[in-house]
Design a protein around this motif. Structure first.
Motif, PDB file in Angstrom:
ATOM      1  N   VAL A 101       0.610  12.871  34.789  1.00 33.60           N
ATOM      2  CA  VAL A 101       0.715  13.818  33.686  1.00 33.60           C
ATOM      3  C   VAL A 101      -0.679  14.357  33.217  1.00 33.60           C
ATOM      4  O   VAL A 101      -1.444  13.410  32.958  1.00 33.60           O
ATOM      5  N   ASN A 102      -0.610  15.643  32.882  1.00 35.82           N
ATOM      6  CA  ASN A 102      -1.726  16.215  32.187  1.00 35.82           C
ATOM      7  C   ASN A 102      -1.565  15.819  30.723  1.00 35.82           C
ATOM      8  O   ASN A 102      -0.955  16.386  29.886  1.00 35.82           O
ATOM      9  N   VAL A 103      -2.134  14.659  30.154  1.00 38.66           N
ATOM     10  CA  VAL A 103      -2.194  14.424  28.589  1.00 38.66           C
ATOM     11  C   VAL A 103      -2.872  15.505  27.892  1.00 38.66           C
ATOM     12  O   VAL A 103      -4.053  15.597  28.004  1.00 38.66           O
ATOM     13  N   ALA A 104      -2.377  15.978  26.869  1.00 40.63           N
ATOM     14  CA  ALA A 104      -2.877  17.138  26.184  1.00 40.63           C
ATOM     15  C   ALA A 104      -3.644  16.417  24.856  1.00 40.63           C
ATOM     16  O   ALA A 104      -3.421  15.170  24.524  1.00 40.63           O
ATOM     17  N   ASN A 105      -4.419  17.172  24.357  1.00 40.28           N
ATOM     18  CA  ASN A 105      -4.914  16.592  23.089  1.00 40.28           C
ATOM     19  C   ASN A 105      -4.164  16.829  21.555  1.00 40.28           C
ATOM     20  O   ASN A 105      -4.690  16.446  20.669  1.00 40.28           O
ATOM     21  N   ASP A 106      -2.969  17.028  21.850  1.00 34.19           N
ATOM     22  CA  ASP A 106      -2.028  17.440  20.614  1.00 34.19           C
ATOM     23  C   ASP A 106      -1.467  16.294  20.192  1.00 34.19           C
ATOM     24  O   ASP A 106      -0.920  16.032  19.268  1.00 34.19           O
ATOM     25  N   GLY A 107      -1.614  14.951  20.831  1.00 39.00           N
ATOM     26  CA  GLY A 107      -0.909  13.792  20.421  1.00 39.00           C
ATOM     27  C   GLY A 107       0.559  13.974  20.595  1.00 39.00           C
ATOM     28  O   GLY A 107       1.405  13.190  19.667  1.00 39.00           O
ATOM     29  N   LEU A 108       1.080  14.734  21.316  1.00 40.30           N
ATOM     30  CA  LEU A 108       2.541  14.842  21.689  1.00 40.30           C
ATOM     31  C   LEU A 108       3.201  14.513  23.030  1.00 40.30           C
ATOM     32  O   LEU A 108       4.356  14.606  23.007  1.00 40.30           O
ATOM     33  N   ASP A 109       2.072  14.073  23.720  1.00 42.25           N
ATOM     34  CA  ASP A 109       2.569  13.100  25.019  1.00 42.25           C
ATOM     35  C   ASP A 109       3.027  11.818  24.826  1.00 42.25           C
ATOM     36  O   ASP A 109       2.420  11.102  24.423  1.00 42.25           O
ATOM     37  N   ALA A 110       4.573  11.734  24.887  1.00 37.86           N
ATOM     38  CA  ALA A 110       4.896  10.347  24.379  1.00 37.86           C
ATOM     39  C   ALA A 110       5.792   9.377  25.608  1.00 37.86           C
ATOM     40  O   ALA A 110       6.145  10.111  26.556  1.00 37.86           O
ATOM     41  N   GLY A 167      -3.729   7.962  26.914  1.00 38.96           N
ATOM     42  CA  GLY A 167      -3.578   9.075  25.933  1.00 38.96           C
ATOM     43  C   GLY A 167      -2.017   9.013  25.231  1.00 38.96           C
ATOM     44  O   GLY A 167      -1.956  10.021  24.368  1.00 38.96           O
ATOM     45  N   PHE A 168      -1.165   8.414  25.934  1.00 40.37           N
ATOM     46  CA  PHE A 168       0.030   8.830  25.446  1.00 40.37           C
ATOM     47  C   PHE A 168       0.515   8.002  24.164  1.00 40.37           C
ATOM     48  O   PHE A 168      -0.073   7.189  23.721  1.00 40.37           O
ATOM     49  N   LYS A 169       1.333   8.716  23.438  1.00 40.62           N
ATOM     50  CA  LYS A 169       1.733   8.026  21.937  1.00 40.62           C
ATOM     51  C   LYS A 169       2.955   7.141  22.448  1.00 40.62           C
ATOM     52  O   LYS A 169       3.990   7.653  23.133  1.00 40.62           O
TER      53      LYS A 169
END
Lengths: 260, 260
Positions: A101-110, A167-169
Motif C-alpha cells: 500500500v502506498n500510504v499517503a500523507n493525509d492520515g486517511l490510510d486506515a 503510517g497507517f491509522k
C-alpha cells in the motif's frame, strides 16, 4: 551360574525393557494427538479438525457451543503451539499486503482491528470457563473485562506496531460497550498497545444490532469521513463481512465462540 | 530348573518384548505425522498447518504455488483421510442449511456448484504433477480434462443428490471453456451426476475476465432470471465472493492451487 543368579539377571533385564516400553509409550503418547483409546480418539480428532475447518471458513454458519467431543481438541489448539503459529502466519500475510500500500500523507490510510481474540486474548477467562463448551455468560465475562488483565496476542501486537510504523491509522472497532471504555483503554495500554486513531464501542443506539451490521455501519461512516480502509483484522467473520468491507480482510483463528 | 532352561525361557520372553517394542514403534510412527527427523518435521508441519489456515480463510490472498517445504504435507492432506473428512463435514453443513429452505414449486430455488475440486476431483492429474508445487500447465491439464476420467468427490455427489431430492435446481458454473462442454458433460455423467438445470462454461466474451467477476456476473444473470440462489459450493473463494452472492456459501477445501 546358579538359578538364583539367572533370576536376578533376568529380573534386571526385564525391568529395563519394561521401563523402555513404558517410556516410549509415554513419550509418543504426549506427542500424538490420536493416542489413548486409539480408534475413538483418532476419529474424534479427525472430526474435530474438520469441524474446525468449517468454523474457520464460515461453512458452519451460526453455532452456539463447541461439540462436546471436541473440548480437549479445542483446549489443546487454543493453548498450544498451533494457535500461536496460525496467528503469526496471519500477521505475516497482513504485513505482506500492507507493504504493497502506498500510504499517503493525509492520515486517511486506515486499518481496522477488532479487540477480543484479535488484539487481546481472553484465554485466561476461557481456561476457567470451558473453552466455549458452555453458553456465553455475560456477567462473568464482564467481570473479567473489568479486571483489564487480558494479555496481548503477540502476533497482533507485532502487526499493530509495524502498521503504525508504516503510517497507517489504526481504528479499533469492538463489540464491547461504551461503559467498558475505560477498562478497555487501560487493558490495551497495559498490554502494549498505544496511539490508536479511534476506539469505537457499541453505544446505546447500537444495542440489539447484529455485530456484522453494527461493524459494517461503522466502516461505512469511516469511509464517508474519507478513510481508505485497506485492511481489517478480526477473529469473527462478522468483523470482516457485510458492507463497506476493507480491501483485504484477515481472519484470525478462534474456535471457541461464534458471533453473528 | 537348570541354567539351560532359564536361558530358553529368558530368550523367549526377551524376543516377545522386543517384538512388542518394535511393533509399537512402527505402528505409532505410521500414525504420527511428526515422526522421523522429529524437530525439523514438526516445525515444518506446524508451519504448513498454519499456511493451510491462511489459504483456506483467504488470508493468504493470491498465491502461485504451494511452499516447497509443504509438498509432503499437501500430498498427505489431499490424498489422506483429512481431505475426505473435511469434505464430508462441509456437505453436512450444506445439507443442514438446505433443509431450512422452503423450496417452492416454481423451480426457481437454486444451488450453484463449481466443478473442478468441487464436483469432480483432479487428484489423479495432480498426483502426476506435483500437487500444486509447479506452475499450472494449461496444456497438460486440458489433455487430462479431455480424458473425462475425473472421479466424483463422494461428499459432493451426496450433497448434489440430496439437494435434488429436496427440489433444488442445480446450476453448474465452471471456469472451464465452452469447447470443453462435451467432455465435461461426459465426465459428469460417468461419475454419477445427472439432471443439472444448466451448465455454464466460459464463452468467448468471458475470456480474460477474473473468475470472481465472471462468476459474479453469471450469478447476477441467474438472479435477474428470477432464481433464488440459496447456496453456492466451491473450492475457491472466487467461486463464492464478489457480487450477487448466494445466501450461504460453502468453501470446500483445496490447498493445491488458487484462482483469483
Amino acid at each position: 551360574m546358579d538359578a538364583k543368579r539367572f533370576i536376578t539377571i533376568f529380573s534386571i533385564l526385564f525391568s529395563f525393557l519394561s521401563v523402555a516400553v513404558s517410556q516410549t509409550l509415554i513419550r509418543l503418547k504426549s506427542e500424538n494427538p490420536f493416542s489413548g483409546d486409539r480408534k475413538i480418539l483418532r476419529d474424534d480428532g479427525l472430526y474435530c479438525e474438520s469441524w474446525r475447518f468449517t468454523v474457520e471458513t464460515n461453512d458452519a454458519g451460526d453455532w452456539k457451543t463447541i461439540p462436546d467431543k471436541c473440548l480437549k481438541f479445542v483446549e489443546d489448539y487454543m493453548t498450544g503451539p498451533r494457535y500461536k503459529s496460525d496467528l503469526e502466519v496471519v500477521s505475516d500475510d497482513a504485513i505482506s499486503f500492507a507493504s504493497t500500500v502506498n500510504v499517503a500523507n493525509d492520515g486517511l490510510d486506515a486499518w481496522i482491528f477488532d479487540i477480543d481474540e484479535t488484539l487481546l486474548s481472553n484465554i485466561p477467562y476461557y481456561t476457567l470457563h470451558g473453552y466455549g463448551s458452555k453458553a456465553f455468560d455475560e456477567n462473568s465475562f464482564d467481570e473479567w473485562v473489568d479486571l483489564a488483565e487480558a494479555p496481548a496476542l503477540h502476533a497482533s501486537l507485532r502487526l499493530y506496531t509495524q502498521l503504525q510504523q508504516m503510517g497507517f491509522k489504526l481504528i479499533l472497532l469492538t463489540g464491547r460497550n461504551e461503559y467498558q471504555k475505560n477498562v478497555t483503554e487501560k487493558n490495551l495500554k497495559s498490554s502494549g498497545y498505544s496511539n490508536w486513531e479511534r476506539l469505537i464501542l457499541r453505544g446505546s443506539s447500537d444495542m440489539g444490532t447484529l455485530a456484522v451490521s453494527y461493524k459494517s455501519g461503522k466502516r461505512k461512516e469511516l469511509e464517508d469521513e474519507g478513510y481508505r480502509v485497506h485492511g481489517s483484522s478480526g477473529d469473527q467473520w462478522s468483523d470482516l463481512m457485510g458492507f463497506a468491507t476493507a480491501k483485504r480482510s484477515f481472519k484470525l483463528p478462534n474456535i471457541m465462540y461464534y458471533i453473528p
